[in-house]
Enzyme design. Structure first.
Site, PDB file in Angstrom:
ATOM      1  N   ASP A 170      18.174  41.355  35.073  1.00  0.00           N
ATOM      2  CA  ASP A 170      18.639  40.583  33.917  1.00  0.00           C
ATOM      3  C   ASP A 170      20.128  40.880  33.703  1.00  0.00           C
ATOM      4  O   ASP A 170      20.489  41.908  33.122  1.00  0.00           O
ATOM      5  CB  ASP A 170      17.788  41.017  32.711  1.00  0.00           C
TER       6      ASP A 170
ATOM      7  N   GLU B   5      32.116  32.700  42.794  1.00  0.00           N
ATOM      8  CA  GLU B   5      33.582  32.845  42.720  1.00  0.00           C
ATOM      9  C   GLU B   5      34.146  33.365  44.040  1.00  0.00           C
ATOM     10  O   GLU B   5      33.713  34.419  44.538  1.00  0.00           O
ATOM     11  CB  GLU B   5      33.944  33.806  41.573  1.00  0.00           C
TER      12      GLU B   5
ATOM     13  N   LYS C 295      36.075  42.284  32.899  1.00  0.00           N
ATOM     14  CA  LYS C 295      35.515  41.086  33.542  1.00  0.00           C
ATOM     15  C   LYS C 295      35.564  41.264  35.056  1.00  0.00           C
ATOM     16  O   LYS C 295      34.630  40.917  35.780  1.00  0.00           O
ATOM     17  CB  LYS C 295      36.295  39.839  33.110  1.00  0.00           C
TER      18      LYS C 295
ATOM     19  N   HIS D 120      44.142  34.785  46.352  1.00  0.00           N
ATOM     20  CA  HIS D 120      43.290  33.841  45.646  1.00  0.00           C
ATOM     21  C   HIS D 120      43.529  32.416  46.118  1.00  0.00           C
ATOM     22  O   HIS D 120      42.603  31.666  46.341  1.00  0.00           O
ATOM     23  CB  HIS D 120      43.647  33.911  44.162  1.00  0.00           C
TER      24      HIS D 120
HETATM   25  C1  MEV Z   1      39.281  37.488  38.134  1.00  0.00           C
HETATM   26  O1  MEV Z   1      37.983  36.938  38.221  1.00  0.00           O
HETATM   27  C2  MEV Z   1      39.233  38.961  37.801  1.00  0.00           C
HETATM   28  C3  MEV Z   1      40.579  39.621  37.533  1.00  0.00           C
HETATM   29  O2  MEV Z   1      41.262  38.925  36.487  1.00  0.00           O
HETATM   30  C4  MEV Z   1      40.308  41.038  37.076  1.00  0.00           C
HETATM   31  C5  MEV Z   1      41.510  41.788  36.542  1.00  0.00           C
HETATM   32  O3  MEV Z   1      42.436  41.167  36.044  1.00  0.00           O
HETATM   33  O4  MEV Z   1      41.435  43.041  36.594  1.00  0.00           O
HETATM   34  C6  MEV Z   1      41.472  39.613  38.749  1.00  0.00           C
END
Ligand code: MEV
Length: 448
Positions: free
Chosen positions: A317, A119, A301, A415
């Protein structure tokens, strides 16, 4: 050592860029000179260098030797024989980009972090978060225990349930002894069973025994699974019961890794926001995750965007670490963020993370995968507890960067610039025939 010397040794006469068909004159950073400075993880111009120059910079700064660095740009890190030994029905290997996150200062030690990830933005965000945390000394970890836990599930007749805690107290030391007899060499290395616990499950007659084991440098799955099966075999001879599952738990709460950092508000200033406003907005962004599990899932995430790539690069792992992280996030009965952001006494931003990081530095892929060995060398061959602290620090840095962007300017600007680069790459490589087409003797067809 000159830059040219490093090129020659690392790539046996061929730099990574040359291997990829890029000549020295094509390379935008080819005139960059590396001054062998102090061993700092702040490397000016690192992002603008060619991959081979970045490797040179790591070697020149003493983070790795030539051979270790050469592995990172070797096209075949895992031989087909090795790959075939790792998994079943193996047909080859699958590559991921490996990036180096810069700027990390962890417990006063400079660290460059290997991250295996596909990513875009992730490595840049980790480096940016680490740079912000440097304004107040970097990351500070709390020593972590390397404890893994076996579960042995069993069932007794409901009318016998009341006597089970009494029985457990009687056999407590025998359980510990049995566990330690399974791994005498672990005891010799200073590890071994540290405690046993009886848990009552919410169904009449259903129990589970937990055996906590200090697995030292190993992640410990095999160690605790052997113990679980041994105790499971013995159990019916000591207590009339039916034994159920015998397996480790991935909710490794005794392996909780805690890291803290602070950020000087001045470093957070940007057009439209004062430092104090940025601090306030970041704390408010965290509060949103604390109040709402839908936001907490995305927040976490983002943390795992930092955690997983280091777990992968060090041969660990990542499914186990993911399972542990999310189960821990929900341990209160509500799914919560794994970090906490607040305002400190001096107006500074204070960040904390608590996350179970069940990893090891020995065993399985760790010893056998050449790129894993190089990653561990780059990290200074940390012990498992130190590596856990590094991994959690990257998670905290990643979260800081994401929250700062989201709370202040939104993430799409940064991004989209990187996304554009990916689209351009796709355009450029679109003419490459697919391997399937080549294998079928039809090299003219487009990428499938
Ligand atoms: C994107 O891979 C991760 C984010 O969505 C994390 C977040 O929103 O805190 C930017």
């Amino acid at each position: 050592m000159t830059t040219t010397d490093v090129h020659v040794v690392i790539n046996k006469g061929k730099s990574c860029a040359e291997s990829a068909g890029v000549t020295a004159s094509d390379s935008p950073g080819s005139t960059h000179s590396f001054n062998a400075g102090p061993r700092s993880s702040r490397i000016t111009g690192f992002a603008q260098m060619e991959p081979s120059q970045r490797l040179d910079a790591l070697v020149e700064r003493g983070f790795m030797n030539d051979e270790q660095a050469a592995v990172f740009c070797s096209p075949a890190q895992v031989s087909s024989e090795l790959a075939d030994n790792f998994i079943e029905n193996c047909v080859g290997s699958f590559s991921l980009p490996l990036g180096i996150a810069t700027n990390f200062l962890i417990d006063g030690r400079e660290a460059l972090i290997p991250m295996a990830v596909e990513e875009s933005s992730v490595v840049a965000a980790a480096s940016h978060g680490a740079k912000l945390a440097r304004t107040r000394g970097g990351f500070f970890t709390t020593p972590t225990k390397t404890i893994a836990t076996s579960q042995i599930q069993f069932k007794v007749a409901p009318q016998d349930a009341a006597s089970v805690p009494v029985w457990f107290e009687r056999v407590r030391s025998e359980l510990l002894e049995r566990a330690n007899n399974c791994h005498p060499r672990l005891l010799a290395r200073g590890g071994g069973a540290t405690g046993v616990e009886l848990r009552v499950l919410p169904k009449p007659g259903m129990f589970v025994i937990h055996v906590h084991v200090d697995t030292r440098e190993a992640m410990g799955a095999n160690i605790v699974n052997t113990i679980a099966e041994d105790i499971g075999r013995w159990l019916p001879s000591s207590l009339p019961c039916t034994v159920g599952l015998k397996i480790l738990t991935n909710l490794t709460i005794h392996r909780l890794t805690r890291v803290r950092c602070e950020v000087d508000p001045k470093a957070l200033e940007m057009s439209g926001f004062s430092g104090a406003q940025a601090v306030e907005r970041i704390v408010a962004a965290w509060e949103f995750a604390d109040l709402d599990p839908y936001r907490a899932a995305t927040h976490n995430k983002g943390i795992m965007n930092g955690v997983d790539p280091v777990v992968i690069a060090t041969g660990n792992d990542w499914r186990a670490v993911e399972a542990g992280a999310h189960a821990f996030a929900a341990i209160s009965g509500h799914y919560k963020p794994l970090t906490k952001w607040s305002v400190g006494d001096e107006g500074q931003l204070v960040g904390e993370i608590a996350i179970p990081v069940a990893i090891g530095t020995v065993g399985g892929v760790t010893r056998l995968h050449p790129a894993v060995q190089s990653s561990l060398a780059l990290l200074g061959h940390p012990t498992a507890d130190v590596l856990s602290g590094m991994i959690a620090s990257v998670g905290l840095a990643q979260n800081l960067s994401a929250l700062r962007a989201l709370a202040c300017e939104g993430i799409q600007r940064g991004h989209m610039a990187l996304h554009e680069k990916n689209i351009e790459m796709m355009r450029r490589y679109d003419h490459i025939p697919s391997l399937t087409a080549v294998a079928r003797g039809n090299g003219a067809s487009r990428t499938e």
